[in-house]
Design a protein around this motif. Structure first.
Motif, PDB file in Angstrom:
ATOM      1  N   ASN A   1       0.830  -1.206   0.000  1.00 54.81           N
ATOM      2  CA  ASN A   1       0.000   0.000   0.000  1.00 54.81           C
ATOM      3  C   ASN A   1       0.868   1.263   0.000  1.00 54.81           C
ATOM      4  N   ASP A   2       1.891   1.268   0.865  1.00 56.86           N
ATOM      5  CA  ASP A   2       2.796   2.423   0.943  1.00 56.86           C
ATOM      6  C   ASP A   2       3.531   2.622  -0.380  1.00 56.86           C
ATOM      7  N   ALA A   3       3.978   1.483  -0.968  1.00 51.69           N
ATOM      8  CA  ALA A   3       4.745   1.575  -2.213  1.00 51.69           C
ATOM      9  C   ALA A   3       3.896   2.191  -3.320  1.00 51.69           C
ATOM     10  N   VAL A   4       2.626   1.801  -3.358  1.00 53.48           N
ATOM     11  CA  VAL A   4       1.733   2.356  -4.387  1.00 53.48           C
ATOM     12  C   VAL A   4       1.460   3.841  -4.105  1.00 53.48           C
ATOM     13  N   ASP A   5       1.197   4.165  -2.836  1.00 53.42           N
ATOM     14  CA  ASP A   5       0.940   5.569  -2.471  1.00 53.42           C
ATOM     15  C   ASP A   5       2.108   6.463  -2.844  1.00 53.42           C
ATOM     16  N   ALA A   6       3.311   5.954  -2.602  1.00 52.22           N
ATOM     17  CA  ALA A   6       4.506   6.759  -2.877  1.00 52.22           C
ATOM     18  C   ALA A   6       4.691   7.008  -4.369  1.00 52.22           C
ATOM     19  N   ARG A   7       3.992   6.228  -5.187  1.00 52.70           N
ATOM     20  CA  ARG A   7       4.170   6.377  -6.643  1.00 52.70           C
ATOM     21  C   ARG A   7       2.905   6.882  -7.324  1.00 52.70           C
ATOM     22  N   ARG A   8       2.069   7.591  -6.565  1.00 50.33           N
ATOM     23  CA  ARG A   8       0.815   8.119  -7.120  1.00 50.33           C
ATOM     24  C   ARG A   8       1.063   8.936  -8.379  1.00 50.33           C
ATOM     25  N   GLU A   9       2.123   9.766  -8.329  1.00 43.95           N
ATOM     26  CA  GLU A   9       2.400  10.658  -9.461  1.00 43.95           C
ATOM     27  C   GLU A   9       2.687   9.837 -10.725  1.00 43.95           C
ATOM     28  N   LEU A  10       3.471   8.793 -10.532  1.00 45.01           N
ATOM     29  CA  LEU A  10       3.820   7.909 -11.660  1.00 45.01           C
ATOM     30  C   LEU A  10       2.555   7.305 -12.275  1.00 45.01           C
ATOM     31  N   PHE A  11       1.659   6.816 -11.403  1.00 44.21           N
ATOM     32  CA  PHE A  11       0.452   6.159 -11.920  1.00 44.21           C
ATOM     33  C   PHE A  11      -0.503   7.176 -12.541  1.00 44.21           C
ATOM     34  N   ASP A  12      -0.546   8.394 -11.979  1.00 44.90           N
ATOM     35  CA  ASP A  12      -1.403   9.429 -12.572  1.00 44.90           C
ATOM     36  C   ASP A  12      -0.913   9.754 -13.970  1.00 44.90           C
ATOM     37  N   ARG A  13       0.422   9.896 -14.086  1.00 41.79           N
ATOM     38  CA  ARG A  13       0.977  10.217 -15.406  1.00 41.79           C
ATOM     39  C   ARG A  13       0.679   9.090 -16.394  1.00 41.79           C
ATOM     40  N   ALA A  14       0.717   7.861 -15.925  1.00 42.98           N
ATOM     41  CA  ALA A  14       0.474   6.714 -16.817  1.00 42.98           C
ATOM     42  C   ALA A  14      -1.021   6.433 -16.984  1.00 42.98           C
ATOM     43  N   ARG A  15      -1.841   7.181 -16.289  1.00 41.38           N
ATOM     44  CA  ARG A  15      -3.321   7.009 -16.307  1.00 41.38           C
ATOM     45  C   ARG A  15      -3.698   5.565 -15.919  1.00 41.38           C
ATOM     46  N   CYS A  16      -3.076   5.098 -14.874  1.00 40.27           N
ATOM     47  CA  CYS A  16      -3.373   3.735 -14.386  1.00 40.27           C
ATOM     48  C   CYS A  16      -4.083   3.818 -13.036  1.00 40.27           C
ATOM     49  N   ASP A  17      -5.207   3.147 -12.948  1.00 38.70           N
ATOM     50  CA  ASP A  17      -5.890   2.991 -11.655  1.00 38.70           C
ATOM     51  C   ASP A  17      -5.261   1.801 -10.951  1.00 38.70           C
ATOM     52  N   VAL A  18      -4.774   2.012  -9.756  1.00 36.00           N
ATOM     53  CA  VAL A  18      -4.116   0.896  -9.063  1.00 36.00           C
ATOM     54  C   VAL A  18      -4.926   0.470  -7.845  1.00 36.00           C
ATOM     55  N   THR A  19      -5.166  -0.811  -7.723  1.00 36.04           N
ATOM     56  CA  THR A  19      -5.824  -1.304  -6.501  1.00 36.04           C
ATOM     57  C   THR A  19      -4.872  -2.264  -5.798  1.00 36.04           C
ATOM     58  N   VAL A  20      -4.856  -2.140  -4.485  1.00 31.53           N
ATOM     59  CA  VAL A  20      -4.039  -3.054  -3.676  1.00 31.53           C
ATOM     60  C   VAL A  20      -5.002  -3.891  -2.852  1.00 31.53           C
ATOM     61  N   ARG A  21      -4.843  -5.189  -2.945  1.00 34.49           N
ATOM     62  CA  ARG A  21      -5.758  -6.066  -2.217  1.00 34.49           C
ATOM     63  C   ARG A  21      -4.933  -7.057  -1.388  1.00 34.49           C
ATOM     64  N   ALA A  22      -5.134  -6.992  -0.083  1.00 36.80           N
ATOM     65  CA  ALA A  22      -4.430  -7.943   0.793  1.00 36.80           C
ATOM     66  C   ALA A  22      -5.443  -8.943   1.313  1.00 36.80           C
ATOM     67  N   GLU A  23      -5.262 -10.193   0.917  1.00 36.13           N
ATOM     68  CA  GLU A  23      -6.205 -11.232   1.348  1.00 36.13           C
ATOM     69  C   GLU A  23      -5.758 -11.771   2.698  1.00 36.13           C
ATOM     70  N   GLY A  24      -6.026 -11.004   3.722  1.00 31.96           N
ATOM     71  CA  GLY A  24      -5.600 -11.399   5.070  1.00 31.96           C
ATOM     72  C   GLY A  24      -4.234 -10.839   5.372  1.00 31.96           C
ATOM     73  N   PRO A  25      -3.915 -10.720   6.662  1.00 31.81           N
ATOM     74  CA  PRO A  25      -2.599 -10.189   7.033  1.00 31.81           C
ATOM     75  C   PRO A  25      -1.487 -11.156   6.645  1.00 31.81           C
ATOM     76  N   VAL A  26      -0.494 -10.651   5.943  1.00 29.70           N
ATOM     77  CA  VAL A  26       0.650 -11.472   5.536  1.00 29.70           C
ATOM     78  C   VAL A  26       1.900 -10.732   6.003  1.00 29.70           C
ATOM     79  N   SER A  27       2.584 -11.298   6.965  1.00 32.46           N
ATOM     80  CA  SER A  27       3.771 -10.593   7.445  1.00 32.46           C
ATOM     81  C   SER A  27       4.902 -11.584   7.684  1.00 32.46           C
ATOM     82  N   GLY A  28       6.102 -11.056   7.744  1.00 31.63           N
ATOM     83  CA  GLY A  28       7.255 -11.932   7.955  1.00 31.63           C
ATOM     84  C   GLY A  28       8.491 -11.129   8.236  1.00 31.63           C
ATOM     85  N   ARG A  29       9.581 -11.843   8.499  1.00 25.64           N
ATOM     86  CA  ARG A  29      10.842 -11.133   8.743  1.00 25.64           C
ATOM     87  C   ARG A  29      11.621 -11.059   7.440  1.00 25.64           C
TER      88      ARG A  29
END
Ligand SMILES: Nc1ncnc2c1ncn2[C@@H]1O[C@H](COP(=O)(O)OP(=O)(O)O)[C@@H](O)[C@H]1O
Ligand SMILES: [Mg+2]
Length: 389
Positions: free
Chosen positions: A218-246
């Motif tokens: 989610n953060d990675a996509v947010d940080a690149r909003r400008e890039l996606f706006d310029r490319a006219r791409c709608d981006v959705t992030v979907r997390a199917e349950g919490p996935v975490s690790g070291r």
């Protein structure tokens, strides 16, 4: 937006040793439609026996068998000898045959072993030379990229000042030219910083920490909003349950950044879906676009350094993004794979090792949890122990 339709519990990977993985073979496999290109860790150098040495090793095996068989015949003694040579000097013949076979086997064995040793030494020397050449090139690229950064910073400052002047004067034509120049300079800066990352990142040690993969995506996509706006791409992030690790957050982010940049570049004007979920004992993050796709015959090569499957006239780039993504995935013991249909887009999937998947909801813990995790845990522990020994 991250949707939290949690169908699984959290994925809790065990500690990944820096630079170590599951010891699987390296290289990109060919991938047809619906078939995956699997990128795995290179084989340990010590485990590699050059294919040229295989016939010699086979010969060694045959000779050893011959010697064993002759010795067995000798041991069986005169009973077998009587059948072969009625009335002859059985002991002498069998002893001679066994001696000849042993001498022949020994000579061939020494030759094959010598050949195998020579082959593996040549292999090692070749690898060392290639690594030295890569190091020299990396140093050069790092230096060049560093030197290029100083004039680029000055260029940005000048372009900014000129743009403000033009705005004050109300000179729209000049503003247009300057804004295009600014975009080109930014692109140049991006390429330079990619070279710099490429040259430096390989040497960075792993910094493992607890990472929530959905939040990271989610953060990675947010940080690149400008890039996606310029490319006219709608981006959705979907997390199917919490996935975490070291994992090493920076490296995961770097791998994802390459996949996102490619999705925007090669899937312009179309939506992009980023999905995070647990998959067996792995965490899975995929970036799906609906752009130009990749021809099957080019899929295996696109992960190579500087490899590209598009014309430079239509798409800018250095051919480093996927190489970096793969390198970061390998450093974390993971893989990057691709599935694509030319003209219909591509889906790149980053898989990272996770120690265990939490039990499915509703299942008793003993059935879905500890028991299911035990074999994976035992294997992981054994692998870890064998590396220590
Ligand atoms: N999402 C994608 N869709 C289509 N082609 C892609 C995609 N991502 C990568 N590629 C292909 O793989 C090649 C290598 O990608 P990459 O290493 O990121 O380098 P670059 O983007 O600078 O060319 C690209 O040149 C392109 O041909
Ligand atoms: Mg790229």
């Amino acid at each position: 937006m991250i949707s939290s339709a949690a169908s699984r519990g959290p994925v809790r990977p065990e500690t990944v040793e820096p630079g170590r993985g599951d010891g699987q073979d390296g290289g990109a496999g060919e991938a047809g439609p619906g078939k995956e290109t699997s990128l795995r860790r290179p084989r340990a150098a010590s485990a590699a026996v050059r294919p040229e040495a295989w016939p010699a090793l086979a010969m060694f095996g045959v000779c050893a068998l011959l010697a064993a068989e002759t010795a067995l015949l000798a041991a069986i003694g005169l009973g077998a000898g009587d059948a072969l040579l009625p009335g002859g000097d059985h002991e002498g013949v069998l002893f001679g045959a066994s001696l000849a076979a042993a001498v022949l086997g020994g000579a061939l064995a020494s030759m094959t072993l010598l050949r195998a040793l020579r082959a593996s030494r040549a292999d090692r020397d070749g690898r060392a030379q290639a690594e030295a050449a890569l190091r020299t090139r990396d140093e050069f690229l790092g230096l060049a990229a560093h030197e290029l950064k100083t004039p680029l910073t000055a260029l940005f400052l000048e372009l900014g000042a000129a743009g403000r002047d033009a705005a004050r004067r109300g000179d729209e034509a000049a503003r247009g030219h300057l804004s295009r120049a600014d975009r080109a300079a930014r692109r140049l800066a991006e390429l330079v910083s990619r070279l710099l990352v490429d040259a430096r990142a390989a040497a960075e040690p792993l910094a493992l920490e607890e990472v929530d993969l959905g939040a990271l995506a989610n953060d990675a996509v947010d940080a690149r909003r400008e890039l996606f706006d310029r490319a006219r791409c709608d981006v959705t992030v979907r997390a199917e349950g919490p996935v975490s690790g070291r994992w090493d957050r920076t490296r995961v982010d770097r791998a994802l950044a390459s996949l996102l940049a490619n999705a925007a570049k090669y899937g312009q004007g179309r939506p992009i879906e980023v999905t995070v979920r647990a998959e067996g004992a792995q965490a899975r993050l995929s970036v799906r676009d609906h752009g130009i796709g990749i021809p099957p015959e080019r899929r295996a090569a696109i992960f190579d350094r500087y490899a590209r499957a598009v014309s430079a006239r239509h798409y800018g780039g250095l051919g480093l993004g996927l190489w970096i993504a793969r390198r970061e995935a390998l450093a974390l013991g993971g893989t990057v794979t691709v599935e694509s249909r030319p003209g219909h887009g591509a889906e790149f999937t980053l898989r990272l090792p996770a120690g265990a998947v939490a039990p499915l909801r509703g299942l008793p813990r003993a059935a879905g949890g500890a028991l299911a995790r035990a074999p994976a845990r035992a294997l992981r522990w054994l692998a870890w122990r064998s590396r220590r020994c």
